[in-house]
Write an enzyme that holds these catalytic residues in place. Sequence first.
Site, PDB file in Angstrom:
ATOM      1  N   HIS A  83     -33.262   3.700  28.655  1.00 20.82           N
ATOM      2  CA  HIS A  83     -33.537   2.948  27.437  1.00 20.82           C
ATOM      3  C   HIS A  83     -34.778   3.553  26.796  1.00 20.82           C
ATOM      4  CE1 HIS A  83     -34.426  -0.318  24.706  1.00 20.82           C
ATOM      5  NE2 HIS A  83     -33.304  -0.919  25.029  1.00 20.82           N
ATOM      6  N   ARG A 103     -36.314  -2.716  16.811  1.00 24.39           N
ATOM      7  CA  ARG A 103     -35.922  -1.710  15.821  1.00 24.39           C
ATOM      8  C   ARG A 103     -34.835  -2.251  14.895  1.00 24.39           C
ATOM      9  NH1 ARG A 103     -33.894   2.365  19.405  1.00 24.39           N
ATOM     10  NH2 ARG A 103     -34.374   0.972  21.106  1.00 24.39           N
TER      11      ARG A 103
END
Lengths: 685, 289
Positions: free
Chosen positions: A268, A288
């Site tokens: 990740h 994000r």
Amino acid sequence: MTDPGTTTAFEASEAEATGDTAVTHHTYDVVVIGAGGAGLRAAIEARLRGKRVAIICKSLFGKAHTVMAEGGIAASMGNANPRDNWEVHFRDTMRGGKFLNNWRMAELHAKEAPQRVWELETYGALFDRTPDGKISQRNFGGHNFPRLAHVGDRTGLELIRTLQQKIVSLQQEDFARSGDYESDLAVFHEYTITELLKDGDRIAGAFGYRRPTGELVCFHAAAVVLATGGVGKSFKVTSNSWEYTGDGHALAMRAGAKLLNMEFVQFHPTGMVWPPSVKGILVTESVRGDGGVLKNSEGERFMFNYIPEVFREQYATSEDEGDRWYTDADNNRRPPELLPRDEVARAINNEVKEGRGSPAGGVYLDVSSRMSAAEITKRLPSMYHQFKELADVDITAGPMEVGPTCHYVMGGVEVDPDTAASAVPGLFAAGEVAGGMHGSNRLGGNSLSDLLVFGCRAGAGAAAYLDGLGDTVPTVSDESVTAAREDVLRPIQNSGGENAYTVHQELQQTMNDLVGIIRKADEMELALKKLHELADRIPRVAVDGRRAYNPGWHLALDLRNMLMVSECIAMAALERQESRGGHTRDDYPTMDENWRRELLVCSLRDGEVTLEHQGQPAMRSDLFDLFEMDELKKYYTGDELGGHRSDAPRGTERGTEDAGDEAERSSTSVETGGDPGGELTGGGA
Amino acid sequence: MGYQAKFKVWRGDAEGGDFVDYRVDVEEGEVVLDIMHRLQATQAGDMAVRWNCKAGKCGSCSAEVNGRPRLMCMTRMSTFGEDEEISVAPIRTFPVIRDLVTDVDFNYTKAREVPAFAPPEGVAPGEYRMSQVDVERSQEFRKCIECFLCQNVCHVVRDHEENKEPFSGPRYLMRIAELDMHPLDVRNRKEDAQEDHGLGYCNITKCCTEVCPEHIKITDNALIPMKERVVDRKYDPLVWLGKKIFKRQELEKRGPAGARSLDAPGPDNGSALDADRIGHIEERGGAQA
């Protein structure tokens, strides 16, 4: 929780001779190992189909790793953008996995995810809402439309609690009928399964121990569903909890099933990097998705420099366009911060390597300059608390420092997509422990939906298998129980040997340093050498103390599973000479379309991990036609592209159904020369 | 940073035990759970500690640190002086299994006694409509990570074993409030709370709220509103009359929902495939079987 246990003649005769090594026996129709999203959904389905079910989990009920999932559940409900549907979701999933996915799993997943999500509302789930009262959906990396059903940034907790409460509700129905909450659905929490037991080729039960007491237990069941999650504890920097020791992967291998795609490990992109003690803990992608941007030490939004050719048309090339997308997604392309995870993780890795990293060795994830403090605490409440309380950092006032962390294994047990059945009769697998669905890289949000879709199918598959058994029910042999018991007691009986914690740390360091995010042949060869050394040491691990809640003993028993999956990862990663998704080779930096139809499959032969090549069946023509030819050309070799709808005249059949024969022929071992893209590996079309 | 800290950790089991002194290294940025792990790895390999996510999300590592109920993963070492002696003990309200691990099955028993979500009749999956403002009240309570610190600290049961039978504790009274405030739950839960779960025992000292690592306002937002609703209902003459006439809660007679979930696949998603078709759609190759 109460024990509907039974004492058999076996136990009675053994108990006198062996004292506290007596075995308690339980009998069920279906045993589900793991109580995360997949396990609970499987248990619910099997119980609704009239089976008596036991759920076994290492932690307390409701603590499964699923609670760590933050962003959401991907399902093309079309609530946020009505243009979304299963076909778009299917395409996004295949793209995210670089077309290595098992297309049938991706198809089932895309089609059934909305139903599995809506069903949760009937169990009591409370998702965030759209203005018209439907389930709200948020943007996420690799998803073309806002698609993730969510509850703030604690979606996994909502999923677990909802399923946990559905289990309780079924137990209440059973209580009303039978007077016993656990008559048909029992939870055995803080139990570990160490071995699957077989009768001939078929599953007959499972052996393990109860963690608080060390009591040995044997479950008699003709169907076992593995829902044990992943393998992250083989790596040092990981977002995974202690439970992720690859138990299900290793149990399946030892029972005779195959693991595929083990080289694909998702790092990740955004784990915490400071302070050191929390290094690896996840920072959700929704930061994000909701507008957070990545910057290097020079203040540059570096992701614009890392848009790969295959995604060039789908992502914004300027900051202005990327920023406009958040409010007008139909007329602008998404910012490159939302590329699939493998791309972002590699980009961060490179920025740090080239000296543009943050002081703690990450990059900056900034949301404070783009949203008001009130909005941040509303939309990302648990991130706000996580940074405030673990790192003493206020994310409304300044950027976070983030870097890649081992998060998810795409590889797992090879299963039949429709029933989740493995090659071993009676053994099923769903969720992270199953392989194929996500190909070489999983999109965020596709994990929770995977758990629900294939958990449900595994429960249904197990029930259907039992219905077809008739009178030929497998039985557990005394010999298999005795052998499993000896393995479990060995670390206690060893004396003056290796320390479990030390061996574990060496294993994690080896995998982190040598089979991590960027891989090289010589490093992986060294890793395999080190793993072989550890293989000699693990049987000599000795632990102090008694069996009651003894973490040293627990770790000693988990080590052999971690070692086995580590070997699979290292062998497959060394063999695959290309870079694709969650597998990046420094010495083979590009994607090779000849490798697209190659699957690497691990199995045990005489106790040794063996690696073989296996052909990927060609995609069914109606699914193949969902893609534009221009896109397919980026992934497929020329000879695979025949029969696409763009070829006139229509109606010509693609040779999809020869795939089986082709694949069988191509299933040749490494030693005899698995030539990628050679004649042996036709793979259809 | 980097220093040696003085720790006293309770070691023992149901038979008894005592605090054991340890000197252990502490590095920058660590939390108490890190120190427990270092003890396990270097000095006390068999020391029992329950933990899971190490990020304050799973609620497994509850303990009493210097007498205060805390999550060990959320207790930063920087909040203590370097020469301060730090004690770590198991949470007190539940029976010890071993060292820092207690038997919390009390909570699972109580959880099972709260009647489950009662969905509205005739609303198909996918047709649920709720407004954000209405779900937010219950969502606050669903943030609960079930660390059981509120159960541990509640004085009704902390030193009163005899109250464990009639009293479900703040966690499960809050669960009832959560269901009561669920926009689509159709069951009346006021009497449940008062009569079956001991809401009346709570005298709103707010210990549960103070200890909650998720900062849920258990007392103000769950328990007090429940008490008010119970009172409203208890003294409402129409309700009193109604209860005399109709037996309580016809809803409880909802038959065992033996329905197969795949039989009701929900609104069409454009899928060409019936969701309950478990089996092969077409013959496929052996490679993926």
